[in-house]
Design an enzyme around this catalytic site. Structure first.
Site, PDB file in Angstrom:
ATOM      1  N   ASP A   1      39.186  49.498  36.686  1.00  0.00           N
ATOM      2  CA  ASP A   1      40.264  49.642  37.651  1.00  0.00           C
ATOM      3  C   ASP A   1      40.526  51.136  37.832  1.00  0.00           C
ATOM      4  O   ASP A   1      39.893  51.981  37.189  1.00  0.00           O
ATOM      5  CB  ASP A   1      41.507  48.872  37.210  1.00  0.00           C
ATOM      6  CG  ASP A   1      42.124  49.442  35.955  1.00  0.00           C
ATOM      7  OD1 ASP A   1      41.733  50.550  35.533  1.00  0.00           O
ATOM      8  OD2 ASP A   1      42.999  48.791  35.385  1.00  0.00           O
TER       9      ASP A   1
ATOM     10  N   GLY B   1      43.524  52.753  37.545  1.00  0.00           N
ATOM     11  CA  GLY B   1      44.698  53.290  36.863  1.00  0.00           C
ATOM     12  C   GLY B   1      45.960  53.168  37.697  1.00  0.00           C
ATOM     13  O   GLY B   1      47.065  53.372  37.188  1.00  0.00           O
ATOM     14  N   GLY B   2      45.791  52.819  38.955  1.00  0.00           N
ATOM     15  CA  GLY B   2      46.948  52.714  39.852  1.00  0.00           C
ATOM     16  C   GLY B   2      47.997  51.748  39.326  1.00  0.00           C
ATOM     17  O   GLY B   2      49.157  52.110  39.158  1.00  0.00           O
ATOM     18  N   PHE B   3      47.562  50.543  39.045  1.00  0.00           N
ATOM     19  CA  PHE B   3      48.496  49.522  38.591  1.00  0.00           C
ATOM     20  C   PHE B   3      49.275  49.982  37.360  1.00  0.00           C
ATOM     21  O   PHE B   3      50.488  49.811  37.258  1.00  0.00           O
ATOM     22  CB  PHE B   3      47.744  48.225  38.280  1.00  0.00           C
ATOM     23  CG  PHE B   3      48.643  47.101  37.862  1.00  0.00           C
ATOM     24  CD1 PHE B   3      49.384  46.404  38.806  1.00  0.00           C
ATOM     25  CD2 PHE B   3      48.777  46.747  36.526  1.00  0.00           C
ATOM     26  CE1 PHE B   3      50.229  45.366  38.425  1.00  0.00           C
ATOM     27  CE2 PHE B   3      49.620  45.714  36.141  1.00  0.00           C
ATOM     28  CZ  PHE B   3      50.338  45.027  37.092  1.00  0.00           C
TER      29      PHE B   3
ATOM     30  N   ASP C   1      45.103  52.882  44.250  1.00  0.00           N
ATOM     31  CA  ASP C   1      46.027  52.264  45.203  1.00  0.00           C
ATOM     32  C   ASP C   1      47.444  52.245  44.658  1.00  0.00           C
ATOM     33  O   ASP C   1      47.676  52.536  43.485  1.00  0.00           O
ATOM     34  CB  ASP C   1      45.592  50.823  45.482  1.00  0.00           C
ATOM     35  CG  ASP C   1      45.665  49.961  44.217  1.00  0.00           C
ATOM     36  OD1 ASP C   1      45.461  50.522  43.100  1.00  0.00           O
ATOM     37  OD2 ASP C   1      45.929  48.765  44.308  1.00  0.00           O
TER      38      ASP C   1
ATOM     39  N   GLN D   1      46.400  45.716  50.115  1.00  0.00           N
ATOM     40  CA  GLN D   1      47.779  45.512  49.666  1.00  0.00           C
ATOM     41  C   GLN D   1      48.565  44.870  50.809  1.00  0.00           C
ATOM     42  O   GLN D   1      47.974  44.196  51.641  1.00  0.00           O
ATOM     43  CB  GLN D   1      48.394  46.850  49.214  1.00  0.00           C
ATOM     44  CG  GLN D   1      47.783  47.406  47.921  1.00  0.00           C
ATOM     45  CD  GLN D   1      48.195  46.618  46.676  1.00  0.00           C
ATOM     46  OE1 GLN D   1      49.038  45.718  46.726  1.00  0.00           O
ATOM     47  NE2 GLN D   1      47.559  46.938  45.539  1.00  0.00           N
TER      48      GLN D   1
ATOM     49  N   GLY E   1      48.110  43.444  44.263  1.00  0.00           N
ATOM     50  CA  GLY E   1      49.525  43.215  44.529  1.00  0.00           C
ATOM     51  C   GLY E   1      49.947  41.764  44.528  1.00  0.00           C
ATOM     52  O   GLY E   1      51.046  41.431  44.950  1.00  0.00           O
TER      53      GLY E   1
ATOM     54  N   ASP F   1      40.065  38.880  37.193  1.00  0.00           N
ATOM     55  CA  ASP F   1      40.251  39.451  35.862  1.00  0.00           C
ATOM     56  C   ASP F   1      41.681  39.185  35.453  1.00  0.00           C
ATOM     57  O   ASP F   1      42.569  39.059  36.302  1.00  0.00           O
ATOM     58  CB  ASP F   1      40.032  40.961  35.854  1.00  0.00           C
ATOM     59  CG  ASP F   1      41.290  41.694  36.286  1.00  0.00           C
ATOM     60  OD1 ASP F   1      41.599  41.686  37.490  1.00  0.00           O
ATOM     61  OD2 ASP F   1      42.020  42.219  35.414  1.00  0.00           O
TER      62      ASP F   1
ATOM     63  N   CYS G   1      34.880  20.586  23.349  1.00  0.00           N
ATOM     64  CA  CYS G   1      34.463  21.980  23.526  1.00  0.00           C
ATOM     65  C   CYS G   1      33.321  22.331  22.569  1.00  0.00           C
ATOM     66  O   CYS G   1      33.320  21.929  21.413  1.00  0.00           O
ATOM     67  CB  CYS G   1      35.664  22.904  23.303  1.00  0.00           C
ATOM     68  SG  CYS G   1      35.277  24.652  23.521  1.00  0.00           S
TER      69      CYS G   1
ATOM     70  N   CYS H   1      32.404  25.472  21.817  1.00  0.00           N
ATOM     71  CA  CYS H   1      32.479  26.874  21.396  1.00  0.00           C
ATOM     72  C   CYS H   1      32.417  27.000  19.871  1.00  0.00           C
ATOM     73  O   CYS H   1      32.607  26.026  19.145  1.00  0.00           O
ATOM     74  CB  CYS H   1      33.737  27.554  21.945  1.00  0.00           C
ATOM     75  SG  CYS H   1      35.238  27.291  20.988  1.00  0.00           S
TER      76      CYS H   1
ATOM     77  N   CYS I   1      35.616  25.691  18.130  1.00  0.00           N
ATOM     78  CA  CYS I   1      35.818  24.240  18.109  1.00  0.00           C
ATOM     79  C   CYS I   1      34.755  23.511  17.289  1.00  0.00           C
ATOM     80  O   CYS I   1      34.996  22.430  16.766  1.00  0.00           O
ATOM     81  CB  CYS I   1      35.891  23.699  19.535  1.00  0.00           C
ATOM     82  SG  CYS I   1      37.436  24.184  20.344  1.00  0.00           S
TER      83      CYS I   1
ATOM     84  N   HIS J   1      37.611  31.008  21.869  1.00  0.00           N
ATOM     85  CA  HIS J   1      37.749  29.726  22.567  1.00  0.00           C
ATOM     86  C   HIS J   1      38.224  29.931  24.010  1.00  0.00           C
ATOM     87  O   HIS J   1      37.673  29.330  24.940  1.00  0.00           O
ATOM     88  CB  HIS J   1      38.722  28.807  21.829  1.00  0.00           C
ATOM     89  CG  HIS J   1      39.102  27.614  22.644  1.00  0.00           C
ATOM     90  ND1 HIS J   1      38.322  26.482  22.734  1.00  0.00           N
ATOM     91  CD2 HIS J   1      40.152  27.409  23.487  1.00  0.00           C
ATOM     92  CE1 HIS J   1      38.876  25.629  23.580  1.00  0.00           C
ATOM     93  NE2 HIS J   1      39.997  26.159  24.051  1.00  0.00           N
TER      94      HIS J   1
END
Lengths: 371, 371
Positions: free
Chosen positions: A93, A95-97, A147, A190, A217, A267, A305, A307, A310, A336
């Site tokens: 990303d 860094g804006g957020f 942004d 945005q 946003g 993400d 599951c 994994c 599990c 998991h």
């Protein structure tokens, strides 16, 4: 071009599609969920474990890495891939957020954002050019433009001003980029919760011509219905042949709805963060493993599951680990949760390939409870 | 007999020996270091990782498991091995050391020790019979008698009284044992720093006839020279054909000196605890990975080390993880430290087999600095 995207199959029922994202560090099938490795590590996991559970691409954070250990150090190490021992694609990303989340510890001007580090209070500065420079030092496969993400709620006049600036910054990011052949730069749409502004932001961002577009946003505190409505008023203005990334979304139902509306990438810190609080993600919704009801429950988190967690550990054991604050407990639930999301996205892709995503979605909601 | 021991080779130069410890969950080559899994987990590690780095036997804690999640719950789970997914040997301590460490929150009588839980302050009671019952519920391969570990320093009269009681308690432990065919019960020699009392404790404990003997009450704050002197005045009174276990020892030089004086088994939280503080164990001594000098050091902790950590990660990266409090950092150093001790014990065993342990020890100290 550093990154290319091909739509392999489109749903005949909705905007969902399956595609392939090609990057300098390998291909990724979309729709895909990207685990978050904030500080050059997906919390509790080794890169080998991420590969074992079939994570194909991860996200890392410009803001955090700029502060610690510093992007120049990572550049010296040979880039973020080498530094953290991950040879698959990385998206960073901008860094804006993070800097906008600093509230009164930051000051926005046309030039960029002055802020104080959340660690030691030292003065720092991020701008479109600086954010690109840092991401070039990190060497991620996909960089994001710098942004501004307006808070929720925010009035229309503010959001309009903000999106205008985000567009000017997007242009500056693009102009300052040095290695478009090695690293792709994605634009970010945005426009707050205003469909009209979302449309404007989308069209004007697309005009700048990026190899991919994010919807930013959203998932910032607004009701789910509103988020979906805004999304529906955004994706139609994004080109079909470019990847679309919905930022900060990571619960199962939001992923399903995002894909339904034409999103390819997601993400979120959710799966890894809630794991460290003792919460597992399952096909029936969230499960609070630390609950007393699991004290003597010797079955796995999810019987169906496959994994590592599990297959080998009981709810009672994991509950014990969580209650006693043992790192292994956080590791097992993180494993998991990430595995669950990989499986979810696999099922989603298969349903789209079979062109029965609508049916699949209906049957998914028969068992899933958003709780 | 649950556990048997064979001496395979003796050093011609000192009391060091190589042996095989056979348990219901497999064989262990001695001398061996046992990682500590206090709360049914060796902190930060999965059992599979312990196997990968060739840990053959671990220790777990009666006191901690009795408090959380409770030994009856573990019994219901099918025993500690099943509960924690570890199918190799487990040795459990008796809880004695922990309850005596509670200071004024415990009250010792001939019957046992009344104490308040360090977690919620609730009143609890441990006795020889109770300690055996708990360890039988846990189903460990090797149980320890419930002993009193006098503090350092302690006066001779107190230590004499204490060792008398420890002997009476040892007898009661043995008498209350139900499954000598499935679980071995080891005796513990006490006697503080008084060679005369050590000899008495050793001889009288051996009279009770246990399948193995521990040396307790050492490494409790006394100088190294004193510890070694006391050890030299203890092991000669223990039978050669039984395994000897030095409790609470886990730094490289202490292990070397313990083996030199005829010790076969060791345990200590040291390697796992210091790892979580950012300290690595190496052939040249301790290494504080968080030191600024490693900031841009892109070499591994130890270039000659073949562990997962050293093969894949740099000092700079691990330092970054430790400084940012990332779990992966603690995992990577723990892995390295336990691997280091496995390699150290391997080298020691090989040197004894080659009957050149004295030479090996000398060359070990040429690089190793106790710091």
């Amino acid at each position: 071009m550093a990154v290319s995207y091909i739509v392999n199959q489109k749903s005949s029922e909705c905007d969902a599609r399956v595609g392939t994202l090609k990057t300098p560090h390998g291909e990724v099938e979309t729709p895909v969920f990207m685990p978050v490795g904030t500080q050059a590590t997906v919390k509790t996991m080794t890169p080998d474990e991420l590969k074992e559970l079939e994570s194909e691409i991860i996200l890392s954070n410009t803001y955090h890495l700029y502060l610690r250990p510093g992007s120049k150090l990572i550049k010296e190490a040979g880039g973020l891939h080498k530094f953290m021992n991950w040879d698959r694609p990385i998206l960073t990303d901008s860094g804006g957020f993070q800097v906008f989340s600093l509230g009164n510890r930051r000051n926005i001007t046309e030039q960029g954002v002055e802020f104080r580090s959340h660690i030691d209070g030292s003065k720092m500065f991020l701008s479109p050019e600086k954010a690109v420079e840092i991401q070039e030092d990190l060497g991620s496969d996909i960089m994001m433009v710098f942004d501004e993400c307006p808070p929720y709620p925010a009035d229309e006049i503010y959001v309009k001003k903000s999106l205008d600036r985000t567009l000017r910054w997007a242009k500056r990011c693009k102009d300052s980029q040095n290695h478009a052949d090695k690293q792709a730069l994605f634009g970010i749409v945005q426009g707050g919760m205003y469909p009209k502004l979302r449309k404007e932001s989308a069209l004007r961002t697309v005009e700048l011509d990026f190899p991919g577009y994010a919807v930013g946003g959203l998932s910032v505190g607004e009701p789910k219905e509103l988020m979906l409505e805004v999304l529906e008023n955004t994706t139609p203005f994004l080109p079909e042949e470019k990847p679309r990334y919905l930022m900060g979304v990571g619960t199962a139902d939001y992923l399903v709805e995002g894909v339904y509306r034409g999103i390819d990438m997601f993400d979120c810190v959710f799966p890894t963060r809630v794991a460290r609080n003792g919460t597992a993600m399952t096909w029936t919704g969230k499960m609070t493993v630390r609950n007393a009801s699991y004290k003597k429950d010797f079955s796995p988190i999810d019987k169906s599951c496959e994994c590592y967690t599990c297959k080998n550990y009981s709810r009672a054991y994991i509950r014990h680990l969580v209650k006693t604050n043992e790192i292994l407990g956080f590791r097992l639930i993180t494993w998991h949760n990430l595995y669950f999301l990989v499986q979810l996205m696999k099922e989603i892709r298969q349903a789209i390939k079979n062109d029965n995503f609508k049916d699949w979605r209906e049957s998914f909601y028969k068992s899933y409870q958003h709780n």
